[in-house]
Design a protein around this motif. Structure first.
Motif, mmCIF file in Angstrom:
data_model
loop_
_atom_site.group_PDB
_atom_site.id
_atom_site.type_symbol
_atom_site.label_atom_id
_atom_site.label_comp_id
_atom_site.label_asym_id
_atom_site.label_seq_id
_atom_site.Cartn_x
_atom_site.Cartn_y
_atom_site.Cartn_z
ATOM 1 N N GLN A 124 48.939 4.423 64.268
ATOM 2 C CA GLN A 124 48.261 3.587 65.261
ATOM 3 C C GLN A 124 47.080 4.364 65.816
ATOM 4 O O GLN A 124 47.186 5.575 66.026
ATOM 5 C CB GLN A 124 49.219 3.231 66.396
ATOM 6 C CG GLN A 124 50.501 2.563 65.944
ATOM 7 C CD GLN A 124 51.532 2.492 67.049
ATOM 8 O OE1 GLN A 124 51.277 2.865 68.199
ATOM 9 N NE2 GLN A 124 52.725 2.029 66.726
ATOM 10 N N TRP A 125 45.962 3.687 66.045
ATOM 11 C CA TRP A 125 44.870 4.392 66.713
ATOM 12 C C TRP A 125 44.115 3.462 67.646
ATOM 13 O O TRP A 125 44.061 2.255 67.450
ATOM 14 C CB TRP A 125 43.968 5.135 65.748
ATOM 15 C CG TRP A 125 43.090 4.375 64.818
ATOM 16 C CD1 TRP A 125 41.770 4.100 64.965
ATOM 17 C CD2 TRP A 125 43.448 3.847 63.534
ATOM 18 N NE1 TRP A 125 41.284 3.430 63.876
ATOM 19 C CE2 TRP A 125 42.295 3.261 62.983
ATOM 20 C CE3 TRP A 125 44.645 3.804 62.808
ATOM 21 C CZ2 TRP A 125 42.297 2.642 61.741
ATOM 22 C CZ3 TRP A 125 44.646 3.193 61.567
ATOM 23 C CH2 TRP A 125 43.482 2.623 61.049
ATOM 24 N N TYR A 126 43.552 4.087 68.695
ATOM 25 C CA TYR A 126 42.983 3.354 69.811
ATOM 26 C C TYR A 126 41.656 3.956 70.251
ATOM 27 O O TYR A 126 41.418 5.149 70.097
ATOM 28 C CB TYR A 126 43.940 3.386 71.021
ATOM 29 C CG TYR A 126 45.357 2.962 70.716
ATOM 30 C CD1 TYR A 126 45.744 1.632 70.852
ATOM 31 C CD2 TYR A 126 46.303 3.895 70.303
ATOM 32 C CE1 TYR A 126 47.045 1.240 70.577
ATOM 33 C CE2 TYR A 126 47.608 3.512 70.027
ATOM 34 C CZ TYR A 126 47.976 2.185 70.163
ATOM 35 O OH TYR A 126 49.256 1.798 69.883
ATOM 36 N N ASP A 127 40.826 3.101 70.839
ATOM 37 C CA ASP A 127 39.600 3.533 71.496
ATOM 38 C C ASP A 127 39.922 3.565 72.989
ATOM 39 O O ASP A 127 40.275 2.533 73.578
ATOM 40 C CB ASP A 127 38.472 2.543 71.199
ATOM 41 C CG ASP A 127 37.161 2.972 71.827
ATOM 42 O OD1 ASP A 127 36.716 4.093 71.556
ATOM 43 O OD2 ASP A 127 36.592 2.174 72.608
ATOM 44 N N VAL A 128 39.819 4.730 73.605
ATOM 45 C CA VAL A 128 40.251 4.915 74.996
ATOM 46 C C VAL A 128 39.048 5.050 75.929
ATOM 47 O O VAL A 128 38.184 5.897 75.724
ATOM 48 C CB VAL A 128 41.137 6.171 75.131
ATOM 49 C CG1 VAL A 128 41.640 6.318 76.565
ATOM 50 C CG2 VAL A 128 42.296 6.125 74.146
ATOM 51 N N ASN A 129 39.007 4.200 76.945
ATOM 52 C CA ASN A 129 37.985 4.293 77.986
ATOM 53 C C ASN A 129 38.696 4.371 79.334
ATOM 54 O O ASN A 129 39.545 3.523 79.642
ATOM 55 C CB ASN A 129 37.057 3.075 77.952
ATOM 56 C CG ASN A 129 36.103 3.111 76.769
ATOM 57 O OD1 ASN A 129 35.090 3.792 76.799
ATOM 58 N ND2 ASN A 129 36.448 2.375 75.707
ATOM 59 N N ALA A 130 38.372 5.401 80.107
ATOM 60 C CA ALA A 130 39.091 5.629 81.358
ATOM 61 C C ALA A 130 38.135 5.895 82.511
ATOM 62 O O ALA A 130 37.134 6.598 82.362
ATOM 63 C CB ALA A 130 40.047 6.814 81.199
ATOM 64 N N GLU A 131 38.480 5.340 83.663
ATOM 65 C CA GLU A 131 37.745 5.636 84.886
ATOM 66 C C GLU A 131 38.255 6.976 85.426
ATOM 67 O O GLU A 131 39.379 7.391 85.115
ATOM 68 C CB GLU A 131 37.981 4.542 85.930
ATOM 69 C CG GLU A 131 37.485 3.169 85.503
ATOM 70 C CD GLU A 131 37.828 2.114 86.544
ATOM 71 O OE1 GLU A 131 37.988 2.478 87.736
ATOM 72 O OE2 GLU A 131 37.950 0.932 86.169
ATOM 73 N N PRO A 132 37.460 7.673 86.224
ATOM 74 C CA PRO A 132 37.925 8.932 86.813
ATOM 75 C C PRO A 132 39.252 8.730 87.544
ATOM 76 O O PRO A 132 39.406 7.787 88.328
ATOM 77 C CB PRO A 132 36.810 9.300 87.792
ATOM 78 C CG PRO A 132 35.586 8.677 87.187
ATOM 79 C CD PRO A 132 36.063 7.373 86.612
ATOM 80 N N GLY A 133 40.213 9.581 87.253
ATOM 81 C CA GLY A 133 41.518 9.479 87.890
ATOM 82 C C GLY A 133 42.482 8.540 87.207
ATOM 83 O O GLY A 133 43.658 8.453 87.596
ATOM 84 N N GLY A 134 42.034 7.822 86.187
ATOM 85 C CA GLY A 134 42.908 6.881 85.485
ATOM 86 C C GLY A 134 44.038 7.595 84.767
ATOM 87 O O GLY A 134 43.858 8.674 84.197
ATOM 88 N N VAL A 135 45.229 6.985 84.804
ATOM 89 C CA VAL A 135 46.418 7.591 84.195
ATOM 90 C C VAL A 135 47.084 6.586 83.255
ATOM 91 O O VAL A 135 47.303 5.433 83.612
ATOM 92 C CB VAL A 135 47.451 8.028 85.258
ATOM 93 C CG1 VAL A 135 48.674 8.655 84.583
ATOM 94 C CG2 VAL A 135 46.833 9.001 86.243
ATOM 95 N N LEU A 136 47.410 7.053 82.073
ATOM 96 C CA LEU A 136 48.154 6.247 81.104
ATOM 97 C C LEU A 136 49.512 6.896 80.887
ATOM 98 O O LEU A 136 49.612 7.959 80.275
ATOM 99 C CB LEU A 136 47.393 6.158 79.777
ATOM 100 C CG LEU A 136 48.105 5.397 78.648
ATOM 101 C CD1 LEU A 136 48.220 3.912 78.989
ATOM 102 C CD2 LEU A 136 47.362 5.575 77.332
ATOM 103 N N ASP A 137 50.553 6.284 81.433
ATOM 104 C CA ASP A 137 51.918 6.787 81.247
ATOM 105 C C ASP A 137 52.558 6.058 80.077
ATOM 106 O O ASP A 137 52.511 4.824 79.997
ATOM 107 C CB ASP A 137 52.756 6.554 82.512
ATOM 108 C CG ASP A 137 52.291 7.407 83.684
ATOM 109 O OD1 ASP A 137 51.991 8.595 83.469
ATOM 110 O OD2 ASP A 137 52.236 6.883 84.819
#
Length: 205
Positions: A124-137
């Motif tokens: 599986q593969w993903y394109d990850v975009n995160a705002e400052p402080g964003g958390v992915l659990d």
């Protein structure tokens, strides 16, 4: 059996012969990926060891029921086991609007699913975009799985079992994801990365 029934059987036989070369190789690679002997796979699937050996050597065309039992024992879908080889060239395109998006619980991390649906059970593969402080659990994936996070912009932090490591643009973190893990954007600017998850069923020679 009527004419239509005989024609269906003929078509299925032709399909079985066409798949036989790839099928045996797939069964063998999946079995080895799980470190199973022929005897162990036979015990778990209920398929005779001699039959499995013949399938792997492409000396027989198994019934659909046999393939189903083997797929259950190998913890993969029957479609995965029956998938044909990649001899046919093709070009497939998914537009930005058609790319499925997953959002983290805090709403600050967005994962575009750019992987191929046919490989979802082992890659599986993903394109990850995160705002400052964003958390992915994330919960634990199946045992033996590995995740790779390659950072393109910003800085990310990965935590697994109390261990923490950071990566900046141009760096990659690889870590076991068969236990709960977290990915955080720790930079003051938005972060961008690609994430690849290699599951236990992956065929790696």
């Amino acid at each position: 059996m009527g004419v239509e029934g005989r024609e269906k059987v003929k078509v299925l036989d032709i399909g079985a012969h066409a798949l036989s070369g790839q099928l045996g190789k797939t069964i063998q690679r999946l079995r080895k990926a799980y470190n199973l002997s022929l005897s162990e796979l036979a015990e778990q699937s209920g398929v005779a060891k001699s039959i499995i050996s013949q399938i792997e050597r492409n000396e027989t065309n198994p019934t659909l029921a046999t393939i189903w039992r083997l797929s259950q024992a190998l913890d993969v879908s029957i479609e995965r086991v029956l998938s044909s080889g990649d001899d046919e060239p093709f070009i497939d395109k998914t537009t930005k609007g058609d790319t499925p998006i997953l959002v983290s619980d805090d709403g600050k991390v967005r994962l575009g699913i750019i992987g191929w649906i046919k490989t979802v059970e082992w890659l599986q593969w993903y394109d990850v975009n995160a705002e400052p402080g964003g958390v992915l659990d994330s919960d634990a994936h199946q045992r033996g799985s590995i995740e790779c996070l390659s950072v393109m912009d910003g800085e990310f932090e990965v935590e697994v079992s109390g261990q923490i490591q950071r990566a900046k643009a141009g760096e990659t973190l690889r870590y076991r994801c068969d236990r709960p893990h977290s990915v955080r954007c720790v930079s003051s600017t938005p972060g961008h990365a690609t994430m690849v998850c290699i599951l236990k069923a992956a065929v790696m020679d």
